[in-house]
Write a protein that holds these residues in place. Structure first.
Motif, PDB file in Angstrom:
ATOM      1  N   ILE A  73       5.279   8.089  -7.390  1.00 15.07           N
ATOM      2  CA  ILE A  73       4.819   7.982  -6.004  1.00 15.07           C
ATOM      3  C   ILE A  73       4.064   9.258  -5.637  1.00 15.07           C
ATOM      4  N   ASP A  74       2.874   9.097  -5.089  1.00 17.94           N
ATOM      5  CA  ASP A  74       2.083  10.230  -4.596  1.00 17.94           C
ATOM      6  C   ASP A  74       1.558   9.834  -3.224  1.00 17.94           C
ATOM      7  N   LEU A  75       2.128  10.427  -2.180  1.00 16.86           N
ATOM      8  CA  LEU A  75       1.836  10.017  -0.805  1.00 16.86           C
ATOM      9  C   LEU A  75       1.421  11.226   0.022  1.00 16.86           C
ATOM     10  N   GLN A  76       0.325  11.085   0.775  1.00 15.44           N
ATOM     11  CA  GLN A  76      -0.157  12.163   1.626  1.00 15.44           C
ATOM     12  C   GLN A  76      -0.390  11.652   3.046  1.00 15.44           C
ATOM     13  N   ALA A  77      -0.031  12.468   4.024  1.00 21.47           N
ATOM     14  CA  ALA A  77      -0.305  12.164   5.429  1.00 21.47           C
ATOM     15  C   ALA A  77      -0.912  13.405   6.061  1.00 21.47           C
ATOM     16  N   SER A  78      -1.910  13.213   6.924  1.00 23.62           N
ATOM     17  CA  SER A  78      -2.612  14.350   7.505  1.00 23.62           C
ATOM     18  C   SER A  78      -2.956  14.082   8.964  1.00 23.62           C
ATOM     19  N   THR A  79      -2.928  15.161   9.750  1.00 28.14           N
ATOM     20  CA  THR A  79      -3.366  15.086  11.145  1.00 28.14           C
ATOM     21  C   THR A  79      -4.701  15.800  11.320  1.00 28.14           C
ATOM     22  N   ALA A  80      -5.427  15.989  10.216  1.00 29.29           N
ATOM     23  CA  ALA A  80      -6.753  16.603  10.277  1.00 29.29           C
ATOM     24  C   ALA A  80      -7.798  15.546  10.632  1.00 29.29           C
ATOM     25  N   SER A  81      -8.944  15.998  11.103  1.00 34.73           N
ATOM     26  CA  SER A  81     -10.051  15.087  11.403  1.00 34.73           C
ATOM     27  C   SER A  81     -10.822  14.830  10.111  1.00 34.73           C
ATOM     28  N   LEU A  82     -10.701  13.639   9.563  1.00 35.65           N
ATOM     29  CA  LEU A  82     -11.334  13.292   8.292  1.00 35.65           C
ATOM     30  C   LEU A  82     -12.350  12.172   8.510  1.00 35.65           C
ATOM     31  N   ASP A  83     -13.598  12.425   8.110  1.00 38.43           N
ATOM     32  CA  ASP A  83     -14.654  11.426   8.307  1.00 38.43           C
ATOM     33  C   ASP A  83     -14.349  10.128   7.568  1.00 38.43           C
ATOM     34  N   ALA A  84     -13.775  10.251   6.369  1.00 37.41           N
ATOM     35  CA  ALA A  84     -13.482   9.061   5.560  1.00 37.41           C
ATOM     36  C   ALA A  84     -12.118   8.465   5.885  1.00 37.41           C
ATOM     37  N   GLY A  85     -11.401   9.069   6.825  1.00 39.45           N
ATOM     38  CA  GLY A  85     -10.087   8.557   7.189  1.00 39.45           C
ATOM     39  C   GLY A  85      -9.095   8.653   6.045  1.00 39.45           C
ATOM     40  N   ALA A  86      -8.213   7.674   5.943  1.00 35.60           N
ATOM     41  CA  ALA A  86      -7.169   7.680   4.917  1.00 35.60           C
ATOM     42  C   ALA A  86      -7.747   7.649   3.507  1.00 35.60           C
TER      43      ALA A  86
END
Length: 229
Positions: free
Chosen positions: A137-150
């Motif tokens: 399992i490799d899971l990432q969550a972010s609250t940064a502003s990302l143009d490509a989203g998830a």
């Protein structure tokens, strides 16, 4: 970033020690731990898990990453079928009133022997005893502003592309989850790759309210393999 410290303290309460190398570096926190269930006479444990958690700054927000490997070696139960002890010590397994103190290895082996003494259980278990199961399992969550989203958080995207796996962008209306399956790399089993992508719009209303104006995206890969031993 106190979440990992709380997890670390919780693990210490139940007797699981995290790595001594998991020291905070500025705003980065890391926690890793491992556990296993051994079997007497086997080269590998019946069950093993390795987990790593990292929180760190990410652009204008924060990123949390979880990586885990769960391994179930049903083939390690084979020695329980041919153990010289014969019948399992049910009193020792039960509540310890027999005065015997079994180690975790002995207790696991005795429980396996006891279960396999049942003809029905033994019959149903035979196919499993020939296989090992692995989950990464490799899971990432972010609250940064990302143009490509998830989609920007999909792990090892280059390797996935090389395997012919091209997840659609959930931000552009693609599915939250996609799966691919086929033969395992060594050719002796089955492999499945699942990709998860979640945007803020996919979260429950209560979580969206808690995040406020912060962006959110999460992506991960789950790889399962079943291989014959």
């Amino acid at each position: 970033m106190g979440i990992l410290n709380r997890i670390r303290k919780g693990l210490e309460v139940i007797g699981v020690r995290s790595s001594e190398d998991d020291l905070p570096m500025k705003d980065r926190e890391e926690l890793s731990f491992a556990a296993e269930v051994p079997v007497d006479g086997a080269n590998a444990p019946l069950w093993r898990v390795n987990v790593q958690l990292v929180t760190e700054p990410h652009g204008d927000g924060e990123r949390v990453r979880l990586r885990a490997h769960v391994q179930t070696n049903f083939a390690s139960l084979r020695p329980a079928l041919t153990a010289t002890s014969g019948k399992s010590d049910t009193k020792a397994i039960g509540n310890g009133r027999s005065g015997k103190s079994l180690s975790l290895t002995q207790r696991t082996t005795a429980l396996a022997q006891r279960a396999l003494e049942n003809p029905v259980v033994n019959f149903l278990a035979q196919p499993l005893l020939k296989h090992d199961f692995n989950t990464w399992i490799d899971l990432q969550a972010s609250t940064a502003s990302l143009d490509a989203g998830a989609h920007a958080l999909v792990p090892q995207s280059e390797k996935l592309t090389a395997m012919g796996i091209r997840p659609a962008r959930s931000k552009d209306g693609g599915p939250v989850a996609e799966s691919w399956s086929g033969q395992s790399p060594n050719g002796s089993g089955f492999a499945q790759v699942s990709i998860i992508q979640m945007e803020k719009k996919h979260l429950p209303a209560q979580l969206v309210k808690m995040l406020g104006d912060k962006p959110f995206q999460m992506a991960g890969a789950i790889i399962n393999t079943v291989e014959e031993k």
